[in-house]
Design a protein around this motif. Structure first.
Motif, PDB file in Angstrom:
ATOM      1  N   PHE A 144       7.904 -24.800   1.064  1.00  0.00           N
ATOM      2  CA  PHE A 144       8.880 -25.811   1.586  1.00  0.00           C
ATOM      3  C   PHE A 144       9.947 -26.085   0.480  1.00  0.00           C
ATOM      4  O   PHE A 144       9.628 -25.943  -0.760  1.00  0.00           O
ATOM      5  N   ALA A 145      11.426 -26.518   1.050  1.00  0.00           N
ATOM      6  CA  ALA A 145      12.145 -27.091   0.145  1.00  0.00           C
ATOM      7  C   ALA A 145      12.431 -26.162  -1.278  1.00  0.00           C
ATOM      8  O   ALA A 145      12.474 -26.874  -2.375  1.00  0.00           O
ATOM      9  N   HIS A 146      12.664 -25.091  -0.973  1.00  0.00           N
ATOM     10  CA  HIS A 146      12.965 -24.153  -2.105  1.00  0.00           C
ATOM     11  C   HIS A 146      11.906 -23.913  -3.039  1.00  0.00           C
ATOM     12  O   HIS A 146      12.095 -22.908  -4.000  1.00  0.00           O
ATOM     13  N   LYS A 147      10.805 -24.256  -2.876  1.00  0.00           N
ATOM     14  CA  LYS A 147       9.469 -23.877  -3.745  1.00  0.00           C
ATOM     15  C   LYS A 147       9.058 -22.481  -3.281  1.00  0.00           C
ATOM     16  O   LYS A 147       9.302 -22.208  -2.255  1.00  0.00           O
ATOM     17  N   ALA A 148       8.374 -21.934  -3.909  1.00  0.00           N
ATOM     18  CA  ALA A 148       7.827 -20.563  -3.535  1.00  0.00           C
ATOM     19  C   ALA A 148       6.644 -20.244  -4.267  1.00  0.00           C
ATOM     20  O   ALA A 148       6.379 -20.705  -5.643  1.00  0.00           O
ATOM     21  N   VAL A 149       5.698 -19.363  -3.808  1.00  0.00           N
ATOM     22  CA  VAL A 149       4.476 -18.962  -4.560  1.00  0.00           C
ATOM     23  C   VAL A 149       4.772 -17.488  -4.642  1.00  0.00           C
ATOM     24  O   VAL A 149       5.241 -16.830  -3.724  1.00  0.00           O
ATOM     25  N   GLU A 150       4.142 -16.687  -5.741  1.00  0.00           N
ATOM     26  CA  GLU A 150       4.534 -15.450  -5.948  1.00  0.00           C
ATOM     27  C   GLU A 150       4.082 -14.198  -4.944  1.00  0.00           C
ATOM     28  O   GLU A 150       4.648 -13.474  -4.361  1.00  0.00           O
ATOM     29  N   PRO A 151       2.624 -14.455  -4.672  1.00  0.00           N
ATOM     30  CA  PRO A 151       2.184 -13.590  -3.672  1.00  0.00           C
ATOM     31  C   PRO A 151       2.956 -13.568  -2.304  1.00  0.00           C
ATOM     32  O   PRO A 151       3.262 -12.459  -1.766  1.00  0.00           O
ATOM     33  N   ALA A 152       3.751 -14.675  -1.811  1.00  0.00           N
ATOM     34  CA  ALA A 152       4.462 -14.819  -0.674  1.00  0.00           C
ATOM     35  C   ALA A 152       5.721 -13.851  -0.841  1.00  0.00           C
ATOM     36  O   ALA A 152       6.354 -13.195  -0.020  1.00  0.00           O
ATOM     37  N   ILE A 153       6.313 -14.251  -2.159  1.00  0.00           N
ATOM     38  CA  ILE A 153       7.466 -13.521  -2.471  1.00  0.00           C
ATOM     39  C   ILE A 153       7.354 -11.604  -2.288  1.00  0.00           C
ATOM     40  O   ILE A 153       7.711 -10.978  -1.742  1.00  0.00           O
ATOM     41  N   ASP A 154       6.002 -11.580  -2.972  1.00  0.00           N
ATOM     42  CA  ASP A 154       5.679  -9.937  -3.048  1.00  0.00           C
ATOM     43  C   ASP A 154       5.417  -9.462  -1.626  1.00  0.00           C
ATOM     44  O   ASP A 154       5.739  -8.053  -1.287  1.00  0.00           O
ATOM     45  N   LEU A 155       4.719 -10.155  -0.730  1.00  0.00           N
ATOM     46  CA  LEU A 155       4.297  -9.713   0.605  1.00  0.00           C
ATOM     47  C   LEU A 155       5.575  -9.613   1.450  1.00  0.00           C
ATOM     48  O   LEU A 155       5.908  -8.561   2.114  1.00  0.00           O
ATOM     49  N   ALA A 156       6.603 -10.651   1.223  1.00  0.00           N
ATOM     50  CA  ALA A 156       7.571 -10.530   1.948  1.00  0.00           C
ATOM     51  C   ALA A 156       8.607  -9.263   1.626  1.00  0.00           C
ATOM     52  O   ALA A 156       9.244  -8.567   2.554  1.00  0.00           O
ATOM     53  N   GLU A 157       8.483  -9.025   0.321  1.00  0.00           N
ATOM     54  CA  GLU A 157       9.654  -7.846  -0.007  1.00  0.00           C
ATOM     55  C   GLU A 157       8.856  -6.596   0.490  1.00  0.00           C
ATOM     56  O   GLU A 157       9.504  -5.625   0.951  1.00  0.00           O
ATOM     57  N   TYR A 158       7.511  -6.489   0.489  1.00  0.00           N
ATOM     58  CA  TYR A 158       6.612  -5.241   0.641  1.00  0.00           C
ATOM     59  C   TYR A 158       7.118  -5.166   2.269  1.00  0.00           C
ATOM     60  O   TYR A 158       7.445  -3.789   2.709  1.00  0.00           O
ATOM     61  N   LEU A 159       6.941  -6.029   2.983  1.00  0.00           N
ATOM     62  CA  LEU A 159       7.102  -5.883   4.599  1.00  0.00           C
ATOM     63  C   LEU A 159       8.425  -5.622   4.954  1.00  0.00           C
ATOM     64  O   LEU A 159       8.694  -4.502   5.797  1.00  0.00           O
ATOM     65  N   VAL A 160       9.192  -6.087   4.191  1.00  0.00           N
ATOM     66  CA  VAL A 160      10.879  -5.679   4.482  1.00  0.00           C
ATOM     67  C   VAL A 160      11.075  -4.319   4.108  1.00  0.00           C
ATOM     68  O   VAL A 160      11.753  -3.562   4.844  1.00  0.00           O
ATOM     69  N   ALA A 161      10.787  -3.973   2.907  1.00  0.00           N
ATOM     70  CA  ALA A 161      10.804  -2.490   2.556  1.00  0.00           C
ATOM     71  C   ALA A 161      10.069  -1.646   3.425  1.00  0.00           C
ATOM     72  O   ALA A 161      10.621  -0.512   3.649  1.00  0.00           O
ATOM     73  N   ARG A 162       9.252  -1.928   4.149  1.00  0.00           N
ATOM     74  CA  ARG A 162       8.359  -0.955   4.988  1.00  0.00           C
ATOM     75  C   ARG A 162       8.613  -1.038   6.485  1.00  0.00           C
ATOM     76  O   ARG A 162       7.989  -0.447   7.361  1.00  0.00           O
ATOM     77  N   ALA A 163       9.635  -2.139   6.919  1.00  0.00           N
ATOM     78  CA  ALA A 163       9.756  -2.288   8.182  1.00  0.00           C
ATOM     79  C   ALA A 163      10.012  -0.951   9.075  1.00  0.00           C
ATOM     80  O   ALA A 163      10.798  -0.082   8.469  1.00  0.00           O
ATOM     81  N   PRO A 164       9.989  -0.907  10.228  1.00  0.00           N
ATOM     82  CA  PRO A 164      10.038   0.325  10.983  1.00  0.00           C
ATOM     83  C   PRO A 164      11.733   0.391  11.280  1.00  0.00           C
ATOM     84  O   PRO A 164      12.169   1.450  11.709  1.00  0.00           O
ATOM     85  N   VAL A 165      12.285  -0.765  11.230  1.00  0.00           N
ATOM     86  CA  VAL A 165      14.017  -0.689  11.371  1.00  0.00           C
ATOM     87  C   VAL A 165      14.398  -1.611  10.380  1.00  0.00           C
ATOM     88  O   VAL A 165      13.590  -2.427   9.866  1.00  0.00           O
ATOM     89  N   PRO A 166      15.478  -1.557   9.831  1.00  0.00           N
ATOM     90  CA  PRO A 166      16.209  -2.459   9.033  1.00  0.00           C
ATOM     91  C   PRO A 166      15.813  -3.709   9.363  1.00  0.00           C
ATOM     92  O   PRO A 166      16.560  -4.127  10.174  1.00  0.00           O
ATOM     93  N   MET A 167      15.126  -4.663   8.329  1.00  0.00           N
ATOM     94  CA  MET A 167      14.848  -5.918   8.648  1.00  0.00           C
ATOM     95  C   MET A 167      15.004  -6.768   7.504  1.00  0.00           C
ATOM     96  O   MET A 167      15.398  -6.094   6.336  1.00  0.00           O
TER      97      MET A 167
END
Ligand SMILES: Cc1ncc(COP(=O)(O)O)c(C=O)c1O
Length: 458
Positions: A86-109
């Motif tokens: 929340f409120a601009h805070k972040a945890v590293e695994p969430a950053i890594d997972l989001a990056e991974y999923l966007v990179a592997r999405a079936p259409v540009p996401m």
């Protein structure tokens, strides 16, 4: 009585309200308790071993004893067991997972939003779609079309999208602005002399008529599973999605693809959107995202949608949606490790190889006297039991033939699930081997042969 007083069985009946369970029956039947897992097998408290032919609830893709996931969870638990996003805070695994999923999405996401379940993800979809159209100044464009027979989850909005009576009856659902269209099951709804393609065309035509009747400026989105899962493992008719997508584009209607069961290699492709050439604006995911070792789901969106959400923050301030556990560090660490295992073990190639054997066994069951239709793709399938093959007629529901076969299969050491119309579903862990597939179908064949005797005795 459920064993001795103070036994786990008795304490379960006394204290625990079960999901998707007949609560009246449970009081006399009690629970069936599972205590351990190993590969594709689970063991109950009597020590009996079962092949988990449904990967639990279509989710335990890596089976029940993947140590790399245990280690990933332990590592993250030791490092930072909880923090939020929340409120601009972040945890590293969430950053890594989001990056991974966007990179592997079936259409540009563009972005991923994390939830704890598929239902929360679909509720999030509904809210995003409504918010999106408000920001765009189209407050009347709010209706979402789902399909009869679909399963999209069970929270208030997701259950409304679900097109199965048990999700609505007694719950005052669906909510407003949810509309249902045809179930795409050719076996039952195809008309005399109609080809599968013509059936798909007819359904697309019905969808367009529905859009025109409701008013295109009131329809915000169409939501679909690539193949219906809990509604009976129903594959799309040939050409169906192509025509549907043309119609959605014509009326500026967002396409939400619910990949909660189909995602992460169930068809052999990472997303079934690739298998069926779908171009979603929004994707729902959960289940095999983390191999079910942690509860996590998510929504992935295009930049076009994200831009509008950013516009929303200019108008309203913060994006007023999120869960305490959105992007939970342990859940995201385990999900990321799951994805790494899929890559390292070439799980997609494995599924493509062993699914030939799986589908061969499945389709062979169509010859069984009780099986009306055997259908499937990749490592998922179903057989539908009928009393008259010629007329495609299901048994009287009160005979509970599907549940009877499921119970028999359990006696034979196989867990499968009965769905609507005495449909028996198979969706084993993706790690299943060819000899294990042979074993699984051998067990269901025995249960079906027992059922022939049972049916004759009725
Ligand atoms: C296609 C689909 N969408 C959504 C859901 C809901 O997911 P959950 O049970 O994690 O809320 C399911 C669950 O089976 C599903 O099959």
């Amino acid at each position: 009585m459920h064993g001795q007083v103070n036994s786990p069985d008795a304490r379960d009946v006394l204290n625990h309200l079960h999901p998707f369970t007949n609560l009246a029956d449970h009081e006399t039947r009690g629970p069936h308790i599972f205590v351990r897992g190993e590969g594709i097998y689970v063991f109950d408290d009597s020590g009996k071993r079962y092949i988990e032919g449904l990967a639990g609830l279509w989710c335990a893709s890596l089976g029940f004893s993947e140590k790399r996931l245990v280690q990933a969870a332990t590592r993250q638990m030791n490092l930072l067991p909880f923090y939020h996003n929340f409120a601009h805070k972040a945890v590293e695994p969430a950053i890594d997972l989001a990056e991974y999923l966007v990179a592997r999405a079936p259409v540009p996401m563009s972005k991923v939003f994390f939830t704890n379940s598929g239902s929360e993800a679909n509720d999030t979809q509904v809210k995003l779609i409504w918010y999106y159209n408000n920001i765009l100044g189209r407050p009347q464009k709010k209706k979402i079309i789902a399909r009869r027979g679909a399963y999209h989850g069970i929270t208030v909005a997701a259950a409304s999208l679900t097109g199965l009576p048990y999700a609505h009856d007694g719950f005052d659902l669906p909510i407003a602005n949810i509309v249902h269209t045809d179930c795409p099951h050719f076996y039952h709804y195809g008309q005399q002399g109609e080809s599968e393609e013509q059936f798909g065309e007819r359904l697309a035509g019905n969808l367009e008529r529905l859009i025109l009747t409701e008013g295109p400026d009131t329809i915000a989105a169409f939501v679909a599973e690539p193949f219906l899962g809990a509604g009976g493992v129903i594959l799309p008719p040939k050409g169906y999605f192509e025509k549907i997508q043309t119609i959605l584009n014509r009326y500026d209607i967002l396409f939400v693809v619910d990949e909660v069961i189909s995602g992460f290699y169930r068809t052999g492709d990472m997303f079934a959107s690739e298998t069926f050439k779908l171009k979603p604006d929004l994707i729902t995911m959960a289940k095999a995202l983390s191999g079910a070792y942690q509860p996590i789901g998510g929504v992935m969106m295009t930049e076009r949608i994200h831009e509008v959400l950013v516009e929303g923050s200019r108008k309203y301030g913060q994006f007023g949606h999120g869960f305490t556990y959105s992007g939970h560090p342990v859940a995201t660490a385990v999900a990321l490790e799951t994805q790494k295992i899929y890559d390292a073990d070439h799980i997609g190639d494995h599924v493509k190889t062993v699914s030939t054997r799986f589908q061969k066994h499945l389709k062979a069951l169509a010859e069984h006297p009780l099986v009306g239709e055997a259908r499937g793709i990749g490592l998922i399938g179903a057989i539908e039991l009928v009393c008259n093959k010629q007329r495609r007629e299901n048994f009287d529901r009160s005979l509970k033939i599907g549940p009877w076969v499921v119970n028999k299969a359990m006696e034979h050491g196989l867990i499968v699930r009965a769905l609507v119309n005495d449909t028996i579903a198979f969706c084993p862990p993706l790690i299943i081997t060819e000899p294990q597939i042979d074993d699984m179908f051998d067990r269901i064949a025995r249960a079906l042969d027992d059922a022939v005797v049972h049916v004759a005795s009725l």
